[in-house]
Write a protein that holds these residues in place. Structure first.
Motif, PDB file in Angstrom:
ATOM      1  N   GLU A   1      -7.890  -0.669   4.877  1.00 19.81           N
ATOM      2  CA  GLU A   1      -6.665  -0.186   4.227  1.00 19.81           C
ATOM      3  C   GLU A   1      -5.543  -1.208   4.354  1.00 19.81           C
ATOM      4  O   GLU A   1      -4.744  -1.384   3.419  1.00 19.81           O
ATOM      5  CB  GLU A   1      -6.235   1.139   4.850  1.00 19.81           C
ATOM      6  CG  GLU A   1      -7.207   2.288   4.621  1.00 19.81           C
ATOM      7  CD  GLU A   1      -6.778   3.572   5.307  1.00 19.81           C
ATOM      8  OE1 GLU A   1      -7.455   4.593   5.118  1.00 19.81           O
ATOM      9  OE2 GLU A   1      -5.762   3.531   6.034  1.00 19.81           O
TER      10      GLU A   1
ATOM     11  N   SER B   1      -3.869  -3.620   1.207  1.00 17.48           N
ATOM     12  CA  SER B   1      -2.483  -3.322   0.862  1.00 17.48           C
ATOM     13  C   SER B   1      -1.900  -4.431  -0.008  1.00 17.48           C
ATOM     14  O   SER B   1      -1.960  -5.607   0.356  1.00 17.48           O
ATOM     15  CB  SER B   1      -1.639  -3.176   2.133  1.00 17.48           C
ATOM     16  OG  SER B   1      -0.255  -3.107   1.816  1.00 17.48           O
TER      17      SER B   1
ATOM     18  N   GLU C   1       1.169  -5.057  -0.510  1.00 18.29           N
ATOM     19  CA  GLU C   1       2.443  -5.507   0.058  1.00 18.29           C
ATOM     20  C   GLU C   1       3.474  -5.786  -1.039  1.00 18.29           C
ATOM     21  O   GLU C   1       4.113  -6.844  -1.082  1.00 18.29           O
ATOM     22  CB  GLU C   1       2.235  -6.746   0.928  1.00 18.29           C
ATOM     23  CG  GLU C   1       1.475  -6.487   2.206  1.00 18.29           C
ATOM     24  CD  GLU C   1       2.150  -5.425   3.076  1.00 18.29           C
ATOM     25  OE1 GLU C   1       3.293  -5.652   3.512  1.00 18.29           O
ATOM     26  OE2 GLU C   1       1.526  -4.366   3.298  1.00 18.29           O
ATOM     27  N   ASN C   2       3.604  -4.792  -1.912  1.00 19.29           N
ATOM     28  CA  ASN C   2       4.555  -4.887  -3.018  1.00 19.29           C
ATOM     29  C   ASN C   2       4.343  -6.144  -3.851  1.00 19.29           C
ATOM     30  O   ASN C   2       5.285  -6.844  -4.230  1.00 19.29           O
ATOM     31  CB  ASN C   2       5.993  -4.818  -2.491  1.00 19.29           C
ATOM     32  CG  ASN C   2       6.293  -3.494  -1.820  1.00 19.29           C
ATOM     33  OD1 ASN C   2       5.981  -2.436  -2.354  1.00 19.29           O
ATOM     34  ND2 ASN C   2       6.876  -3.540  -0.631  1.00 19.29           N
TER      35      ASN C   2
ATOM     36  N   ILE D   1      -0.288   2.434   6.648  1.00 21.74           N
ATOM     37  CA  ILE D   1       0.042   2.176   5.250  1.00 21.74           C
ATOM     38  C   ILE D   1       1.004   3.242   4.749  1.00 21.74           C
ATOM     39  O   ILE D   1       0.768   4.435   4.901  1.00 21.74           O
ATOM     40  CB  ILE D   1      -1.229   2.160   4.367  1.00 21.74           C
ATOM     41  CG1 ILE D   1      -2.096   0.958   4.718  1.00 21.74           C
ATOM     42  CG2 ILE D   1      -0.860   2.129   2.898  1.00 21.74           C
ATOM     43  CD1 ILE D   1      -1.440  -0.377   4.424  1.00 21.74           C
ATOM     44  N   GLU D   2       2.100   2.787   4.162  1.00 20.91           N
ATOM     45  CA  GLU D   2       3.060   3.674   3.506  1.00 20.91           C
ATOM     46  C   GLU D   2       3.244   3.200   2.072  1.00 20.91           C
ATOM     47  O   GLU D   2       3.760   2.104   1.838  1.00 20.91           O
ATOM     48  CB  GLU D   2       4.399   3.678   4.245  1.00 20.91           C
ATOM     49  CG  GLU D   2       4.356   4.344   5.616  1.00 20.91           C
ATOM     50  CD  GLU D   2       5.730   4.443   6.250  1.00 20.91           C
ATOM     51  OE1 GLU D   2       6.702   4.049   5.585  1.00 20.91           O
ATOM     52  OE2 GLU D   2       5.817   4.909   7.398  1.00 20.91           O
ATOM     53  N   GLU D   3       2.795   4.018   1.132  1.00 22.18           N
ATOM     54  CA  GLU D   3       2.854   3.684  -0.289  1.00 22.18           C
ATOM     55  C   GLU D   3       2.159   2.344  -0.550  1.00 22.18           C
ATOM     56  O   GLU D   3       0.959   2.223  -0.388  1.00 22.18           O
ATOM     57  CB  GLU D   3       4.311   3.676  -0.764  1.00 22.18           C
ATOM     58  CG  GLU D   3       4.969   5.049  -0.647  1.00 22.18           C
ATOM     59  CD  GLU D   3       6.385   5.069  -1.146  1.00 22.18           C
ATOM     60  OE1 GLU D   3       6.898   3.999  -1.529  1.00 22.18           O
ATOM     61  OE2 GLU D   3       7.001   6.153  -1.168  1.00 22.18           O
ATOM     62  N   LYS D   4       2.899   1.293  -0.891  1.00 22.37           N
ATOM     63  CA  LYS D   4       2.282   0.028  -1.286  1.00 22.37           C
ATOM     64  C   LYS D   4       2.475  -1.081  -0.264  1.00 22.37           C
ATOM     65  O   LYS D   4       2.371  -2.264  -0.605  1.00 22.37           O
ATOM     66  CB  LYS D   4       2.838  -0.418  -2.636  1.00 22.37           C
ATOM     67  CG  LYS D   4       2.470   0.510  -3.776  1.00 22.37           C
ATOM     68  CD  LYS D   4       2.968  -0.044  -5.103  1.00 22.37           C
ATOM     69  CE  LYS D   4       2.561   0.876  -6.255  1.00 22.37           C
ATOM     70  NZ  LYS D   4       3.015   0.319  -7.564  1.00 22.37           N
ATOM     71  N   SER D   5       2.738  -0.722   0.985  1.00 21.61           N
ATOM     72  CA  SER D   5       2.934  -1.759   1.993  1.00 21.61           C
ATOM     73  C   SER D   5       2.584  -1.231   3.377  1.00 21.61           C
ATOM     74  O   SER D   5       2.517  -0.021   3.610  1.00 21.61           O
ATOM     75  CB  SER D   5       4.382  -2.264   1.986  1.00 21.61           C
ATOM     76  OG  SER D   5       5.276  -1.214   2.316  1.00 21.61           O
TER      77      SER D   5
ATOM     78  N   SER E   1       3.270  -0.755   7.494  1.00 24.88           N
ATOM     79  CA  SER E   1       4.424  -0.489   8.354  1.00 24.88           C
ATOM     80  C   SER E   1       3.962  -0.436   9.803  1.00 24.88           C
ATOM     81  O   SER E   1       2.784  -0.179  10.080  1.00 24.88           O
ATOM     82  CB  SER E   1       5.102   0.835   7.972  1.00 24.88           C
ATOM     83  OG  SER E   1       4.215   1.925   8.185  1.00 24.88           O
TER      84      SER E   1
END
Length: 356
Positions: free
Chosen positions: A125, A129, A131-132, A180-184, A186
């Protein structure tokens, strides 16, 4: 005079590795390797926009065999000279850490300055990612950990630091945890170990205090609560920690001095530039108590987990070699009675950016 390029490899024959994720599932190991996509379509700025990497995975009974399978799948030799990070999935971190460390120690692919972390769930995961839509997600995640450590949110641990702690007689390992939070990605706390067993994942307060004890916090935010002023926000401009350990009264005492300078950032009740000297002094005292509370919370969490991730034994070896020699063979027992003494000094040097 006789040097040359007889063993050189053309770039087109290499897969340049930027990040590696290691997952354990049903007794098999999967390696997810993030590498540069050197054949991305486009030219100039177009070729260097968005994600310029691709992920390839391989499975085997060991980490080495899984990575070898990745190489076979890409039909190219993997080049690890630019690798940024190694991430272990949580099952791997819980059940396979000793063998993982053996790989980092012995593998010719391993480098001493690579960032090491744990995924809250699967390493895949983290590797997947976007990472925006960063150019190189693995590099962005490694930078995230470096920066988060300086402000007390998460840790940054290299392969060399990890192996040194593993080899030390009394020290225990700690590693940052990623989610993982949304597209990046943390930071999600710090995992501390009791020998090679994951003992606890420190929460936000415990992580902040732990990094103060380790002398890793350089700046950051500290929120306080004052009866008259309400919520008070301060921004730490610089911080230094100095630690030592001594053997007193039949127990080990870990003594930490912390000095921090800060700027008054926000006051709930009142106007910032109208704060009196007496109120400023009270804020400083509140901050000192808060730092001490954070440190004690982290220390208690480690001691209850029988984890010397704060390297107390290492400090005792430097400060009192005789006591260390006496206690080190049964160090876990010494942790049960260990005591923490924190002396925090907090100084407000500014009220805001425009006034001294």
């Amino acid at each position: 005079m006789f040097t040359g390029c007889t063993s050189r490899n053309n770039l087109k024959d290499l897969s340049v590795v930027e990040g590696v994720g290691i997952d354990l599932e049903d007794d098999s190991i999967t390696a997810i390797v993030q590498m540069l996509n050197l054949i991305k379509e486009g030219s100039g700025a177009e070729a260097l926009s968005g994600n310029v990497t691709m992920n390839t995975s391989g499975t085997g009974h060991t980490i080495s065999s899984a990575i070898e399978q990745v190489s076979k799948n890409t039909s190219k030799k993997l080049f690890f000279g630019q690798n940024r990070i190694v991430v272990f999935g949580m099952p791997m971190a819980e059940n396979y850490l000793d063998k993982s460390l053996d790989y980092l120690l012995r593998s010719s692919y391993s480098r001493s300055d690579v960032t090491v972390a744990i995924a809250k769930n699967k390493a895949s995961e983290i590797m997947e990612s976007p990472e925006n839509d960063a150019l190189v997600p693995a590099q962005t995640i490694s930078t995230l950990l470096r920066q988060s450590e300086k402000i007390g949110y998460g840790a940054h641990v290299t392969t060399n630091e990890l192996l040194n702690a593993y080899a030390d007689k009394t020290s225990d390992i700690y590693l940052p945890v990623l989610a993982i939070e949304e597209k990046s990605a943390s930071v999600a706390g710090v995992a501390v170990y009791n020998d090679t067993k994951l003992a606890k994942i420190l929460n936000e307060d415990e992580t902040y205090g732990f990094l103060f004890l380790r002398g890793r916090v350089k700046r950051g935010l500290l929120e306080l609560k004052d009866d008259a002023l309400g919520k008070v926000g301060t921004e730490i401009l610089s911080a230094k920690s100095k630690a030592k350990a001594e053997y007193e009264g039949g127990r080990v005492v870990f003594k930490v001095k912390i000095k921090a300078t800060a700027m008054l950032d926000e006051v709930e009740n009142g106007i910032t530039d109208k704060i009196s000297d007496e109120e400023l002094e009270n804020i400083e005292k509140l901050a000192e108590k808060e730092i001490e509370r954070l440190c004690r919370t982290a220390f208690d969490a480690c001691m209850q987990s029988k984890s010397d991730a704060v390297r107390m034994g290492e400090y005792l070896a430097m400060c009192d070699p005789e006591a260390y020699e006496k206690l080190s063979d049964n160090w876990k027992q010494s942790l049960e009675t260990a005591e923490l003494q924190v002396d925090a000094k907090f100084k407000l040097s500014k009220i805001n950016d425009n006034s001294e």
